[in-house]
Design a protein around this motif. Structure first.
Motif, PDB file in Angstrom:
ATOM      1  N   GLY A 271       0.789  -1.226   0.000  1.00 11.63           N
ATOM      2  CA  GLY A 271       0.000   0.000   0.000  1.00 11.63           C
ATOM      3  C   GLY A 271       0.820   1.275   0.000  1.00 11.63           C
ATOM      4  O   GLY A 271       0.268   2.366   0.188  1.00 11.63           O
ATOM      5  N   VAL A 272       2.119   1.143  -0.219  1.00 11.92           N
ATOM      6  CA  VAL A 272       3.008   2.311  -0.154  1.00 11.92           C
ATOM      7  C   VAL A 272       3.617   2.576  -1.529  1.00 11.92           C
ATOM      8  O   VAL A 272       4.385   1.749  -2.043  1.00 11.92           O
ATOM      9  CB  VAL A 272       4.139   2.083   0.868  1.00 11.92           C
ATOM     10  N   PRO A 273       3.299   3.724  -2.146  1.00 13.83           N
ATOM     11  CA  PRO A 273       3.918   4.081  -3.422  1.00 13.83           C
ATOM     12  C   PRO A 273       5.346   4.583  -3.185  1.00 13.83           C
ATOM     13  O   PRO A 273       5.548   5.641  -2.597  1.00 13.83           O
ATOM     14  CB  PRO A 273       3.021   5.203  -3.965  1.00 13.83           C
ATOM     15  N   LEU A 274       6.329   3.821  -3.608  1.00 14.87           N
ATOM     16  CA  LEU A 274       7.723   4.168  -3.340  1.00 14.87           C
ATOM     17  C   LEU A 274       8.319   4.938  -4.511  1.00 14.87           C
ATOM     18  O   LEU A 274       8.261   4.489  -5.668  1.00 14.87           O
ATOM     19  CB  LEU A 274       8.549   2.905  -3.084  1.00 14.87           C
ATOM     20  N   ALA A 275       8.915   6.085  -4.190  1.00 14.15           N
ATOM     21  CA  ALA A 275       9.523   6.910  -5.228  1.00 14.15           C
ATOM     22  C   ALA A 275      10.943   6.470  -5.553  1.00 14.15           C
ATOM     23  O   ALA A 275      11.418   6.666  -6.681  1.00 14.15           O
ATOM     24  CB  ALA A 275       9.530   8.379  -4.790  1.00 14.15           C
ATOM     25  N   ALA A 276      11.648   5.877  -4.576  1.00 17.32           N
ATOM     26  CA  ALA A 276      13.055   5.525  -4.793  1.00 17.32           C
ATOM     27  C   ALA A 276      13.513   4.525  -3.750  1.00 17.32           C
ATOM     28  O   ALA A 276      12.935   4.430  -2.657  1.00 17.32           O
ATOM     29  CB  ALA A 276      13.937   6.784  -4.729  1.00 17.32           C
ATOM     30  N   LEU A 277      14.571   3.795  -4.097  1.00 20.14           N
ATOM     31  CA  LEU A 277      15.223   2.856  -3.188  1.00 20.14           C
ATOM     32  C   LEU A 277      16.701   3.228  -3.088  1.00 20.14           C
ATOM     33  O   LEU A 277      17.365   3.428  -4.107  1.00 20.14           O
ATOM     34  CB  LEU A 277      15.110   1.417  -3.706  1.00 20.14           C
ATOM     35  N   VAL A 278      17.203   3.322  -1.855  1.00 17.55           N
ATOM     36  CA  VAL A 278      18.611   3.642  -1.604  1.00 17.55           C
ATOM     37  C   VAL A 278      19.164   2.541  -0.710  1.00 17.55           C
ATOM     38  O   VAL A 278      18.505   2.123   0.251  1.00 17.55           O
ATOM     39  CB  VAL A 278      18.759   5.021  -0.930  1.00 17.55           C
ATOM     40  N   VAL A 279      20.379   2.082  -0.986  1.00 16.41           N
ATOM     41  CA  VAL A 279      20.857   0.887  -0.296  1.00 16.41           C
ATOM     42  C   VAL A 279      22.333   0.975   0.062  1.00 16.41           C
ATOM     43  O   VAL A 279      23.137   1.566  -0.675  1.00 16.41           O
ATOM     44  CB  VAL A 279      20.597  -0.369  -1.171  1.00 16.41           C
TER      45      VAL A 279
ATOM     46  N   GLY B  35       0.709   1.047   4.969  1.00 18.62           N
ATOM     47  CA  GLY B  35      -0.075   2.014   4.208  1.00 18.62           C
ATOM     48  C   GLY B  35      -0.387   3.275   4.985  1.00 18.62           C
ATOM     49  O   GLY B  35      -0.533   4.349   4.400  1.00 18.62           O
ATOM     50  N   GLY B  36      -0.471   3.163   6.313  1.00 20.12           N
ATOM     51  CA  GLY B  36      -0.827   4.323   7.127  1.00 20.12           C
ATOM     52  C   GLY B  36       0.214   5.419   7.186  1.00 20.12           C
ATOM     53  O   GLY B  36      -0.078   6.517   7.666  1.00 20.12           O
ATOM     54  N   VAL B  37       1.437   5.154   6.726  1.00 24.13           N
ATOM     55  CA  VAL B  37       2.468   6.195   6.801  1.00 24.13           C
ATOM     56  C   VAL B  37       2.482   7.074   5.561  1.00 24.13           C
ATOM     57  O   VAL B  37       3.211   8.070   5.502  1.00 24.13           O
ATOM     58  CB  VAL B  37       3.884   5.582   6.999  1.00 24.13           C
ATOM     59  N   VAL B  38       1.679   6.735   4.543  1.00 30.05           N
ATOM     60  CA  VAL B  38       1.663   7.518   3.307  1.00 30.05           C
ATOM     61  C   VAL B  38       0.968   8.846   3.569  1.00 30.05           C
ATOM     62  O   VAL B  38      -0.160   8.877   4.076  1.00 30.05           O
ATOM     63  CB  VAL B  38       0.943   6.759   2.182  1.00 30.05           C
ATOM     64  N   PRO B  39       1.606   9.985   3.248  1.00 29.25           N
ATOM     65  CA  PRO B  39       0.970  11.287   3.472  1.00 29.25           C
ATOM     66  C   PRO B  39      -0.325  11.409   2.682  1.00 29.25           C
ATOM     67  O   PRO B  39      -0.404  10.928   1.543  1.00 29.25           O
ATOM     68  CB  PRO B  39       2.013  12.295   2.971  1.00 29.25           C
ATOM     69  N   PRO B  40      -1.358  12.033   3.251  1.00 26.54           N
ATOM     70  CA  PRO B  40      -2.614  12.222   2.515  1.00 26.54           C
ATOM     71  C   PRO B  40      -2.411  13.154   1.343  1.00 26.54           C
ATOM     72  O   PRO B  40      -1.629  14.109   1.403  1.00 26.54           O
ATOM     73  CB  PRO B  40      -3.549  12.829   3.567  1.00 26.54           C
TER      74      PRO B  40
ATOM     75  N   GLY C  16      -2.172  15.332  20.486  1.00 23.35           N
ATOM     76  CA  GLY C  16      -1.836  14.086  19.797  1.00 23.35           C
ATOM     77  C   GLY C  16      -2.617  13.920  18.514  1.00 23.35           C
ATOM     78  O   GLY C  16      -3.728  14.433  18.360  1.00 23.35           O
ATOM     79  N   SER C  17      -2.044  13.187  17.575  1.00 22.09           N
ATOM     80  CA  SER C  17      -2.689  12.936  16.293  1.00 22.09           C
ATOM     81  C   SER C  17      -4.019  12.222  16.484  1.00 22.09           C
ATOM     82  O   SER C  17      -4.188  11.391  17.371  1.00 22.09           O
ATOM     83  CB  SER C  17      -1.766  12.072  15.426  1.00 22.09           C
ATOM     84  N   THR C  18      -4.995  12.558  15.630  1.00 17.99           N
ATOM     85  CA  THR C  18      -6.304  11.895  15.694  1.00 17.99           C
ATOM     86  C   THR C  18      -6.278  10.537  15.028  1.00 17.99           C
ATOM     87  O   THR C  18      -7.199   9.752  15.182  1.00 17.99           O
ATOM     88  CB  THR C  18      -7.373  12.751  14.989  1.00 17.99           C
ATOM     89  N   GLY C  19      -5.211  10.284  14.233  1.00 16.09           N
ATOM     90  CA  GLY C  19      -5.108   9.013  13.535  1.00 16.09           C
ATOM     91  C   GLY C  19      -5.973   8.943  12.295  1.00 16.09           C
ATOM     92  O   GLY C  19      -6.060   7.905  11.640  1.00 16.09           O
ATOM     93  N   SER C  20      -6.629  10.058  11.948  1.00 14.34           N
ATOM     94  CA  SER C  20      -7.546  10.044  10.804  1.00 14.34           C
ATOM     95  C   SER C  20      -6.838  10.187   9.476  1.00 14.34           C
ATOM     96  O   SER C  20      -7.391   9.877   8.428  1.00 14.34           O
ATOM     97  CB  SER C  20      -8.555  11.188  10.944  1.00 14.34           C
ATOM     98  N   GLY C  21      -5.581  10.733   9.509  1.00 14.81           N
ATOM     99  CA  GLY C  21      -4.861  10.957   8.267  1.00 14.81           C
ATOM    100  C   GLY C  21      -5.393  12.140   7.481  1.00 14.81           C
ATOM    101  O   GLY C  21      -5.079  12.323   6.314  1.00 14.81           O
ATOM    102  N   SER C  22      -6.260  12.966   8.100  1.00 18.51           N
ATOM    103  CA  SER C  22      -6.825  14.112   7.398  1.00 18.51           C
ATOM    104  C   SER C  22      -5.874  15.285   7.460  1.00 18.51           C
ATOM    105  O   SER C  22      -4.883  15.291   8.174  1.00 18.51           O
ATOM    106  CB  SER C  22      -8.147  14.517   8.066  1.00 18.51           C
TER     107      SER C  22
END
Length: 241
Positions: free
Chosen positions: A46-54, A206-211, A230-236
């Protein structure tokens, strides 16, 4: 600024045998580590990744290989994310290292710890944080403030980056746990980082993706302000201002 997922490589053959691998060549993943690497595909679905660094070391490259293939993403190798140069400690068993006088320094005052024939942990933090900040700025410039990217590195390196993001002195970084195959997440903003996850070893992210900003509204940068109470957890967007 962007959101970075800090991935510690999967369990290696050295992890399983209680040896401090350091930068020793040809230290790869064991069976459990390979399973952890394969599981990343579903964990990050659920996470759209822009880049990978290793990190350039084998165990990190092996950890990212299934995910990179699944996403069709190239991996940017970053030497500053390499494992600590443990010098003369490299390849030794942990059960013998605990008897060294330096072991107590590493535990209680790591900012003063310099490994014989190697580098100091303060140097490690400086190079790692600089690398993360530079890649984050580059990826944000290319993909925007909502960009999420992933790096794969090593335990002490990731702990030092998290300590910086938390505003902790390096001498407190041993309080942070980063297991093999774990994911930690930091979102950088104009004035401060936010630590969203630490040592996550299961479930999707998926929850870490910015809205995404609503249509027909002028795009705004992610807020640097923390939510009072504290955050509401709604992602709004209310959680961002």
């Amino acid at each position: 600024m962007g959101t970075v997922i800090l991935l510690r490589h999967g369990r290696s053959s050295a992890n399983g045998s209680g040896v401090l691998a350091g930068r020793a060549p040809k230290v790869g993943l064991d069976d459990q580590g390979r399973a952890q690497a394969q599981a990343l595909i579903d964990r990050l679905a659920g996470v759209p990744l822009a880049a990978l660094v290793v990190s350039p070391l084998l165990r990190c490259r092996q950890t990212l290989a299934p995910l990179a293939k699944d996403r069709g993403l190239d991996r940017t190798t970053e030497p500053r994310l390499s494992e600590v140069d443990y010098g003369e400690w490299t390849g030794r068993e942990l059960k013998t290292l605990v008897k060294e006088p330096l072991w107590r320094v590493v535990q209680a005052h790591p900012s003063a710890a310099v490994f014989p024939g190697g580098e100091g942990l303060a140097e490690v933090q400086a190079r790692a944080v600089a690398a993360v900040r530079e890649h984050d700025a580059r990826i944000t410039a290319e993909h925007g403030d909502g960009a999420v990217w992933l790096l794969c590195s090593h335990g002490d390196v990731i702990k030092s980056v998290l300590a910086d993001a938390l505003g902790q002195h390096l001498d407190s970084f041993q309080r942070i746990v980063v297991d093999p195959g774990s994911l930690s997440v930091v979102r950088y903003t104009e004035t401060r980082p936010f630590v969203l996850r630490v040592n996550d070893t299961g479930g999707d992210l998926g929850g870490v993706v910015p809205p995404q900003p609503k249509k027909r509204r002028k795009s705004r940068k992610l807020s640097s302000d923390a939510v009072v109470g504290g955050s509401t957890g709604s992602g709004s967007r209310k959680d961002r201002s």
